[in-house]
Design a protein around this motif. Structure first.
Motif, PDB file in Angstrom:
ATOM      1  N   GLY A  20      -2.781   1.550  -3.373  1.00 46.31           N
ATOM      2  CA  GLY A  20      -1.672   2.426  -3.027  1.00 46.31           C
ATOM      3  C   GLY A  20      -1.222   2.265  -1.596  1.00 46.31           C
ATOM      4  O   GLY A  20      -0.132   2.689  -1.240  1.00 46.31           O
ATOM      5  N   LEU A  21      -2.063   1.683  -0.772  1.00 45.85           N
ATOM      6  CA  LEU A  21      -1.680   1.500   0.630  1.00 45.85           C
ATOM      7  C   LEU A  21      -0.927   0.194   0.825  1.00 45.85           C
ATOM      8  O   LEU A  21       0.094   0.143   1.513  1.00 45.85           O
ATOM      9  CB  LEU A  21      -2.929   1.512   1.505  1.00 45.85           C
ATOM     10  CG  LEU A  21      -2.687   1.218   2.979  1.00 45.85           C
ATOM     11  CD1 LEU A  21      -2.233   2.471   3.671  1.00 45.85           C
ATOM     12  CD2 LEU A  21      -3.935   0.691   3.641  1.00 45.85           C
TER      13      LEU A  21
ATOM     14  N   GLN B 166       4.374   7.405   2.180  1.00 44.82           N
ATOM     15  CA  GLN B 166       4.771   6.683   3.393  1.00 44.82           C
ATOM     16  C   GLN B 166       6.185   7.036   3.788  1.00 44.82           C
ATOM     17  O   GLN B 166       6.527   7.089   4.968  1.00 44.82           O
ATOM     18  CB  GLN B 166       4.625   5.176   3.172  1.00 44.82           C
ATOM     19  CG  GLN B 166       3.168   4.784   3.060  1.00 44.82           C
ATOM     20  CD  GLN B 166       2.969   3.307   2.874  1.00 44.82           C
ATOM     21  OE1 GLN B 166       3.900   2.524   2.988  1.00 44.82           O
ATOM     22  NE2 GLN B 166       1.752   2.911   2.583  1.00 44.82           N
TER      23      GLN B 166
ATOM     24  N   SER C 120      -1.391   6.901   2.414  1.00 42.92           N
ATOM     25  CA  SER C 120      -1.500   6.614   0.980  1.00 42.92           C
ATOM     26  C   SER C 120      -2.459   7.628   0.412  1.00 42.92           C
ATOM     27  O   SER C 120      -3.110   8.356   1.160  1.00 42.92           O
ATOM     28  CB  SER C 120      -2.008   5.201   0.720  1.00 42.92           C
ATOM     29  OG  SER C 120      -3.388   5.150   0.961  1.00 42.92           O
ATOM     30  N   SER C 121      -2.542   7.668  -0.907  1.00 43.18           N
ATOM     31  CA  SER C 121      -3.406   8.686  -1.488  1.00 43.18           C
ATOM     32  C   SER C 121      -4.857   8.470  -1.066  1.00 43.18           C
ATOM     33  O   SER C 121      -5.615   9.417  -0.933  1.00 43.18           O
ATOM     34  CB  SER C 121      -3.290   8.650  -3.004  1.00 43.18           C
ATOM     35  OG  SER C 121      -3.619   7.375  -3.485  1.00 43.18           O
TER      36      SER C 121
ATOM     37  N   THR D 259      -0.767  10.576  -8.177  1.00 47.04           N
ATOM     38  CA  THR D 259      -2.140  10.232  -7.809  1.00 47.04           C
ATOM     39  C   THR D 259      -3.133  10.835  -8.786  1.00 47.04           C
ATOM     40  O   THR D 259      -4.051  10.155  -9.256  1.00 47.04           O
ATOM     41  CB  THR D 259      -2.467  10.768  -6.407  1.00 47.04           C
ATOM     42  OG1 THR D 259      -1.406  10.424  -5.547  1.00 47.04           O
ATOM     43  CG2 THR D 259      -3.753  10.199  -5.899  1.00 47.04           C
TER      44      THR D 259
ATOM     45  N   GLY E 223       1.879   5.951  -3.008  1.00 48.84           N
ATOM     46  CA  GLY E 223       1.841   5.405  -1.652  1.00 48.84           C
ATOM     47  C   GLY E 223       3.233   5.330  -1.058  1.00 48.84           C
ATOM     48  O   GLY E 223       3.462   5.753   0.075  1.00 48.84           O
ATOM     49  N   SER E 224       4.181   4.815  -1.828  1.00 49.88           N
ATOM     50  CA  SER E 224       5.556   4.686  -1.335  1.00 49.88           C
ATOM     51  C   SER E 224       6.119   6.033  -0.926  1.00 49.88           C
ATOM     52  O   SER E 224       6.706   6.193   0.145  1.00 49.88           O
ATOM     53  CB  SER E 224       6.469   4.109  -2.412  1.00 49.88           C
ATOM     54  OG  SER E 224       6.215   2.769  -2.613  1.00 49.88           O
TER      55      SER E 224
END
Lengths: 336, 326
Positions: free
Chosen positions: B255-256, B75, B84-85, B241, B71-72
């Motif tokens: 992940g978000l 983003q 995110s994934s 992921t 996610g990081s």
């Protein structure tokens, strides 16, 4: 004069003839499909005279209600989508993507858990209450966050997923009570019966007729609140009525066939090219017909491919609906 | 007064430790702290702790970290707080390909699951990316809408697979919703080395990620190969992921939200940001798993569903903060 007449014919009458013919053919084709194949002549003989053959029994008890349900549910989903599209002027607006359907399902699940032996009217009431509550939640969250066309879809989808997760949790926790819903949850016509049709049909017919009668006012309202007010339409009152119409249509359809993600979006998309001009009455009726056809056709397709297995229709819808959502999110008008 | 990032990190680690130990203690049977410590030190052997809760805990930390990292990274690349994934359709695509691979070529319980998952991640991401580009430009909201639609598509396809091939895939029903229920020491073995390698690798890219936050012009002006690094980091995010999905299925919004919370605490510098997001991701995953386990014993709610219930309100909150699309 003749030119005008032909254009009028092309514009209005031709689509109707076309759609009605397709619907009629599909209706009979759907009756022939199933684990036991039957021919058209057998069906006509079933209709024409008192027949006690097994096939007639199968048709009368399972296939005919299934077909009728498909037509009703398809047209009511489609009509809800059409009204919402008119009001929001948003290509992407679709009740199934805004959490209304999922709310109705959650209502049904909760109702089944609290009162497992409730009769059908109770379930319908639960679905409508669930739909109304989720509709209000979506509306308030959307107005809190700010409405842009693309945002509306994302917010709706987030709420959809949220309600979906809650529903799944309920199913995990109370498998014995919610098991009966499992089939229709993913969108399927397997759980139909004459009894359901008898109870739901009057409501759907009333709501459908009301919406079609209101189509002109809805169209005027879609031009803007000020315009509607200046013509003498009580905009707020009308909006509330529309809200209940949409929720009612969706909840009733959900009680019959469960969640069909993207279905209204697909029908609105398919029916737009069929109609030039902006006559709201025609738009509503044609969308209804297209919805009925789409539902019947996809059910027939699923039954044709998997004769002995019940594949939920909702899965098929999601597979063809997702590309349509992507396409329509790329349209220029949406982004502005 | 500003608190130094290291203090914050230590606090978070302490929190992680407390929650981790608590998750070992709480459950259908409650174990007191000394028993748990004895088990961890291999002095005694409680089946429920050593063979059920401990693998789950380790899996939660690994996969939480990986989802948070991916996610990081995503983003950072897209400069989009909703990326995110999960929202880009990568998770759903990975799941579908795992199911497909198992049906077509078999090999459910070994390393081939990783390969299927990686292929799925690549496919899902490229489809999302290609369908959201218009005029060589990616709009923030449209990217997410396309991702969500792709997600719905792949999820429907996986459900279809589950129904059509039910005898082969019945064991993977829980996998679709994301669960730690099926975690064993064996499943940890499959993902452990790739996971550790990828997590370690991610820390090498903090500097590049910081530069990517600048506008592309500035980045290329200082001699930074934007496209090259973007590509490398995207591939890294996809691999993270894919490995995480191979481990636990889709964990929804972990992940978000973890990168977003981490950014609130640590600001934009990726050096601390990544560590923070790893810790927060692990904490959230353990929390979701434990809540799912204990909320109504003996039933178990899939972790992914709890992740969604926690994640959606935050998602809406982020949307509220997003400005109208430029």
């Amino acid at each position: 004069m003749t030119i005008q007449q032909t254009s009028r014919f092309k514009r209005y009458i031709l689509p109707y003839i076309l759609l009605l013919t397709i619907l009629f053919c599909l209706f009979f084709y759907s009756l022939t499909l199933g684990a036991v194949k039957s021919s058209f002549s057998q069906i006509t003989s079933c209709f024409s005279q008192e027949q006690s053959a097994t096939i007639c029994h199968i048709i009368a008890v399972t296939r005919l209600p299934r077909t009728i349900t498909a037509v009703m549910a398809g047209s009511s989903f489609a009509l809800a989508g059409a009204i919402l599209y008119y009001i929001t002027r948003n290509q992407l607006a679709c009740p199934s993507l805004l959490g209304i359907n999922q709310g109705a399902i959650l209502g049904i699940l909760l109702c089944l858990i609290i009162m497992p032996f409730i009769s059908l009217p109770g379930i319908i009431a639960a679905a409508i209450i669930g739909g109304i509550i989720s509709g209000i939640i979506v509306y308030s969250i959307v107005s809190l966050i700010g409405v842009s066309n693309l945002k509306l879809v994302l917010v709706g989808q987030a709420i959809n997923i949220f309600l979906y997760a809650l529903g799944q949790v309920l199913i995990v926790l109370f498998p014995d009570k919610t098991g009966g819903m499992l089939v229709t949850l993913n969108g399927s016509l397997a759980g139909t019966s004459w009894q359901k049709i008898q109870i739901i049909a009057p409501f759907i017919i009333v709501i459908t007729l009301t919406s079609i009668l209101l189509a002109k006012k809805i169209y005027l309202l879609s031009l803007g609140k000020e315009i509607a007010l200046s013509i003498g339409i009580n905009a707020n009152q009308l909006l509330i009525i529309i809200f209940f119409l949409i929720v009612g249509l969706c909840s009733l359809a959900v009680t019959m066939v469960g969640q069909l993600l993207f279905f209204p979006l697909i029908t609105v998309h398919l029916s737009k090219p069929l109609l030039r001009g902006r006559n709201p009455y025609h738009f509503c009726i044609i969308t209804c017909l297209v919805g009925a056809i789409l539902m019947l056709a996809s059910d027939c397709l699923m039954r044709y491919i998997y004769t002995t297995q019940e594949i939920p229709l909702g899965i098929f819808m999601a597979i063809i609906g997702a590309p349509i959502l992507i396409l329509s999110s790329r349209l220029k008008r949406v982004q502005s | 007064m500003t608190i130094s990032p290291w203090t914050k990190l230590t606090t978070l680690s302490a929190l992680l430790l407390i929650i981790a130990v608590a998750s070992l203690m709480i459950g259908y049977t409650f174990y007191s702290l000394p028993i748990v410590i004895n088990c961890l030190l291999q002095k005694t052997h409680e089946f429920a702790i050593n063979d059920v809760r401990l693998p789950r805990l380790i899996m939660a930390i690994l996969c939480g970290t990986m989802f948070a990292f991916s996610g990081s990274l995503l983003q950072g690349i897209f400069r989009n707080r909703l990326a995110s994934s999960e929202t880009l359709g990568i998770n759903a695509a990975s799941i579908l390909f795992v199911l497909l691979g198992i049906t077509l070529w078999g090999g459910g319980g070994n390393f081939s699951i990783l390969i299927y998952s990686v292929i799925g991640a690549l496919c899902g991401f490229s489809i999302t990316l290609l369908s959201s580009i218009s005029r060589r430009n990616i709009s923030h909201l449209r990217l997410i809408i396309v991702g969500v639609a792709i997600s719905a598509f792949f999820r429907a396809a996986s459900q279809f697979m589950l129904i059509a091939e039910d005898q082969k895939l019945a064991a993977y029903l829980a996998f679709v919703n994301g669960t730690l229920y099926t975690t064993t020491w064996h499943s940890i073995q499959i993902i452990l080395y790739p996971a550790l390698f990828l997590i370690g690798l991610s820390f090498c890219f903090t500097k590049q990620l910081d530069i990517l936050l600048l506008s592309e012009d500035i980045a290329s002006n200082i001699g930074f190969k934007v496209i090259k690094w973007k590509l490398i980091i995207i591939i890294l995010a996809l691999l993270l992921t894919a490995v995480a999905v191979a481990g636990v299925g889709s964990l929804g919004f972990i992940g978000l939200i973890s990168p977003n919370i981490s950014r609130l605490i640590f600001g934009y510098s990726h050096k601390y940001n990544l560590l923070g997001s790893a810790l927060i991701g692990s904490i959230l995953t353990i929390l979701s798993d434990t809540i799912g386990r204990i909320i109504l014993v003996p039933f178990e709610i899939p972790t992914g569903l709890i992740g969604i219930v926690i994640g959606v309100p935050y998602f809406l909150y982020i949307m509220r903060g997003m400005k109208q699309e430029a």
